[in-house]
Design an enzyme around this catalytic site. Sequence first.
Site, PDB file in Angstrom:
ATOM      1  N   HIS A   1       2.318   2.178  -3.106  1.00 46.73           N
ATOM      2  CA  HIS A   1       1.373   3.109  -3.719  1.00 46.73           C
ATOM      3  C   HIS A   1       1.835   4.560  -3.621  1.00 46.73           C
ATOM      4  CE1 HIS A   1      -2.187   0.021  -3.381  1.00 46.73           C
ATOM      5  NE2 HIS A   1      -1.131  -0.451  -4.020  1.00 46.73           N
TER       6      HIS A   1
ATOM      7  N   ASP B   1       0.860  -1.190   0.000  1.00 45.58           N
ATOM      8  CA  ASP B   1       0.000   0.000   0.000  1.00 45.58           C
ATOM      9  C   ASP B   1       0.894   1.238   0.000  1.00 45.58           C
ATOM     10  OD1 ASP B   1      -2.189   1.843   0.506  1.00 45.58           O
ATOM     11  OD2 ASP B   1      -3.354   0.105   1.116  1.00 45.58           O
TER      12      ASP B   1
END
Length: 397
Positions: free
Chosen positions: A241, A218
Site C-alpha cells: 500500500h 499493507d
Amino acid sequence: MEKLLISTCLLLQLISSYSLSSNENNLNVQNYGAKPDGMTDSSGPFLQAWGKACSSSKPVTIHVPAGNFLITGITFSGPCKNTDIKFLIDGTIVAPSTYLNLPKPNQWIAFDSVEGVSINGGTFKGRGEALWNCKSVKHHHCPDGAPTLMFTNSKNIAIKSITSINSKLFHTVILGCDGVTLQDVNIIAPESSPNTDGIHVESSTGVTIFRANIKTGDDCISIGPGTSHLWIEGVNCGPGHGISIGSLGKKGQGLDVDGVRNVTVKTTVFAGAKNGFRIKTWGTKSRGYVKGVAFINAIMKNVENPIIIDQHYCPDDNGCPSKGSSSGIKISDVKYVGIHGTSASQVAVNLDCSSSNPCSPIGMRDVKLTYTNGRSQAYCKNARGISLGLMVPPSCL
Ligand SMILES: *[C@@H]1O[C@H](CO)[C@@H](O)[C@H](O)[C@H]1NC(C)=O
C-alpha cells in the site's frame, strides 16, 4: 591421586577448548538447548543466552546456527549491563502456525529497553496463513496477531540482511526508539494478507532504512505519530500500500497528536503498489502536524495513487467522522521531486487537504506521471504551493 588430578586437568582443558565455539563472548544457542528441528520450542534456550549476554560487560555475539528454530514467543528485555550484543543468525526462526493461545498474544520476537543490539542475517517465518484465513471471514473473532520483530524503548539498534516472511501482523515495528538502522531487509507476504505492514516506525527519532525489498499486503512502510529525523533510501515497494505517513488523528488518539517531522524518502521504486507516497489523516479535530517531508526521485510502475494526501481518511467507512468535518492536522513543507512513471488511475496526483488547515506550502518539481487510458489528472483541494519544471499532469497547485 596425582594422576587423577592431572587427568581432571586434561579433561577441563578439553572441555574448555571444545567450548571455544561458545566461549564467554560467543554464545551458541544450541549449547543452551536450542534445537534446529523446527518443532522444539527454543524460546527458553534463547532467553538463557540473552540473560548471559545482557549481564556481561564485554561485547557478546549470540550465534544461531543453520536450521529451523521454533520460537513460540520471546521478549529480550533490558536494561542490560551490555551495550554491544550481536545476534548472528545463519538459521531460520519459525513461529507456531497457530494463532491461538500464544504465550504473549501481541508479541512474537520483541526487544524492550535495550541499547546497542544488532541482528545480522536470518530468516523469520511468521506463518500468518491461518490467522489471515480467520480474518478473511467477516465477523469472525480473530486475535490481532503479533508483529514478527518489535523494538520498543530502545537505542542504537542495527538490523541487517534479514528476511521476514508471512508475518502474522506487521513484519517490523520500531516504537519509542532512538537511533535505529535497518539495512538490506527483505520482506515478503502475499498482496492479500491483512495488516502485514513491512516496517512501522512510531514515536521514534533517528531511524534509517537503507535498501529494502518489500512485497506485502499493507503499507510497505508506515510512519506513525511522533516520528522525526527519518531517512529512507533505496526501497522497492510492491505489491503493497505504499509508503504512508499516518494515519494521524484517528478517534482514540486524543485531542493532541504527536507530529511527524523531517522525513526524507529517496530513490524508491513502486511496482504494482496501491499507493506511492501517501499522507493520511482522519477528518477529526485532533491537532497535530506533518512537516518537513521530502519525496525525492521515485519510479512508479502502474501505481493506483502515485501521489496522494488524504485528510478524510476512513477505511471501510467504519466509524467515520461526520461529513464536512475537517482534520486538525496541519500539513506543511512537503516536496515531491523527480517522480516519474505510470499511474493505474487517471488522478495521478491527489491532494485532498483539510479546509480548516490547508496543506501549505507544497512543492513539486519534475513530476511526470502518465496514464494509459487517457490524460492523467491532478486534483487539489485546500492545497497551496508551487510547482517547477516538467509537470505531467499539469499542476493544480
Ligand atoms: C533531518 O534528519 C536527518 C536524518 O534523517 C538529519 O541528518 C538532519 O540533520 C535532520 N534535519 C533537521 C533540520 O533536523
